[in-house]
Design an enzyme around this catalytic site. Structure first.
Site, PDB file in Angstrom:
ATOM      1  N   ASP A 169      -4.705   7.617  -1.561  1.00 39.26           N
ATOM      2  CA  ASP A 169      -6.088   6.956  -0.948  1.00 39.26           C
ATOM      3  C   ASP A 169      -6.956   7.109  -1.433  1.00 39.26           C
ATOM      4  OD1 ASP A 169      -4.016   5.587   1.570  1.00 39.26           O
ATOM      5  OD2 ASP A 169      -4.649   7.653   2.605  1.00 39.26           O
ATOM      6  N   HIS A 215       1.062  -1.243   0.068  1.00 36.32           N
ATOM      7  CA  HIS A 215      -0.194  -0.109   0.363  1.00 36.32           C
ATOM      8  C   HIS A 215       0.507   1.060   0.122  1.00 36.32           C
ATOM      9  CE1 HIS A 215      -3.961   2.602   0.711  1.00 36.32           C
ATOM     10  NE2 HIS A 215      -2.322   3.080   2.073  1.00 36.32           N
ATOM     11  N   GLU A 216       1.543   0.840   1.289  1.00 39.40           N
ATOM     12  CA  GLU A 216       2.863   2.191   0.756  1.00 39.40           C
ATOM     13  C   GLU A 216       4.207   2.555  -0.272  1.00 39.40           C
ATOM     14  OE1 GLU A 216       2.335   4.513   3.163  1.00 39.40           O
ATOM     15  OE2 GLU A 216       0.510   3.938   4.160  1.00 39.40           O
ATOM     16  N   HIS A 242       2.119   5.083  -3.440  1.00 41.75           N
ATOM     17  CA  HIS A 242       2.239   5.642  -2.530  1.00 41.75           C
ATOM     18  C   HIS A 242       3.618   6.759  -3.287  1.00 41.75           C
ATOM     19  CE1 HIS A 242      -1.499   6.668  -0.644  1.00 41.75           C
ATOM     20  NE2 HIS A 242      -1.225   5.923   0.270  1.00 41.75           N
TER      21      HIS A 242
END
Length: 271
Positions: free
Chosen positions: A164, A153-154, A157
């Protein structure tokens, strides 16, 4: 798909940008640095290694076998005595690491986060993990698996510059499905099920009830929150709520952006 992880010592401070390279689908030269002020704990290193190994397989499957982690360097403080494979450092530094392990900032606590200054599609500065996040297995219930959920997830980014897939400023919207208007939580994907709950505590009295409809805004009342069901069938999205057990893929637009950079993600849709 072979992952190489090196554990190195801090020796030099060299000011450079991220050295991450993508070669044949494998991300190389990823630098994970432990803050020199942290007390020695070899479990931090072991858990980082486990996290990256899990994340590599998860990323590979989530991107339809397009990307994985190939080479990662873990930079440990010079004063640590932990016996791992060590070698001199000539181009890595804590200040320019892709991932840092450091004490929490007041704003975030133990929440993992990626520092992003730019707009959609612009790479982030770094990912921040705290020692407690890496050591406390009880946080699994909040964030999900470190490797198969949080790191991927990170990484999206950091590397792809995506955001998000929820909106705290506009948590609800009016949807018209099958010709019937209804209030929906802002989320990707819309197939994530849950309940709309209002909670408020004043002194020793707490209220927890179903949200009320606001005739003025045509949405739910202020303070209403969408609480996802623990048991789900929705596979997306990693950028919405990666901690849900059923979540294993990105939405279509995030995936397209990761692969080609054609357009920033702005719509929901499973792969």
């Amino acid at each position: 798909m072979v992952l190489k992880i090196l554990v190195l010592l801090f020796l030099l401070h060299v000011v450079r940008g991220s050295m991450v390279q993508l070669k044949n689908g494998g991300y190389e030269d990823i630098v994970i640095a432990i803050n020199p002020e942290l007390p020695e704990d070899p479990n931090i290193i072991r858990n980082i290694q486990d996290m990256v190994k899990e994340a590599s397989s998860y990323l590979f499957n989530a991107t339809k076998k397009r990307f994985f982690f190939k080479a990662v360097k873990i930079i440990i403080p010079l004063h640590w005595q932990t016996k791992f494979q060590n070698s001199s450092i000539k181009t890595e530094s804590y200040d320019k690491a892709d991932v840092i392990v450091a004490n929490p900032f007041l704003k975030y606590g133990d929440d993992p986060y990626t520092l992003q200054y730019g707009g959609c599609g612009e790479k982030g500065r770094y990912i921040h993990f705290t020692p407690d996040f890496l050591l406390n297995d009880k946080l699994y219930n909040i964030y999900g698996s470190r490797g198969t959920k949080v790191f991927v997830h990170e990484w999206a980014h950091l590397r792809w510059g995506v955001f998000d897939e929820y909106n705290n400023d506009a948590p609800f919207y009016m949807s018209a499905n099958a010709g019937t208007a209804s209030v929906e939580a802002t989320r990707c994907s819309a197939s994530v099920t849950g309940k709309y709950r209002f909670s408020n505590c004043t002194r020793n009295i707490c209220i927890n009830r179903q949200c009320k409809y606001d005739d003025r805004t045509k949405l739910y009342e202020a303070g209403c929150k969408f609480v996802p069901d623990k048991i789900q069938n929705a596979p997306a999205s990693i950028m919405y709520m990666q901690s849900l057990p059923s979540v294993s893929i990105f939405t279509t637009n995030t995936f397209i952006w990761a692969c080609s950079g054609v357009a920033c993600p702005n719509k929901c849709g499973s792969l």
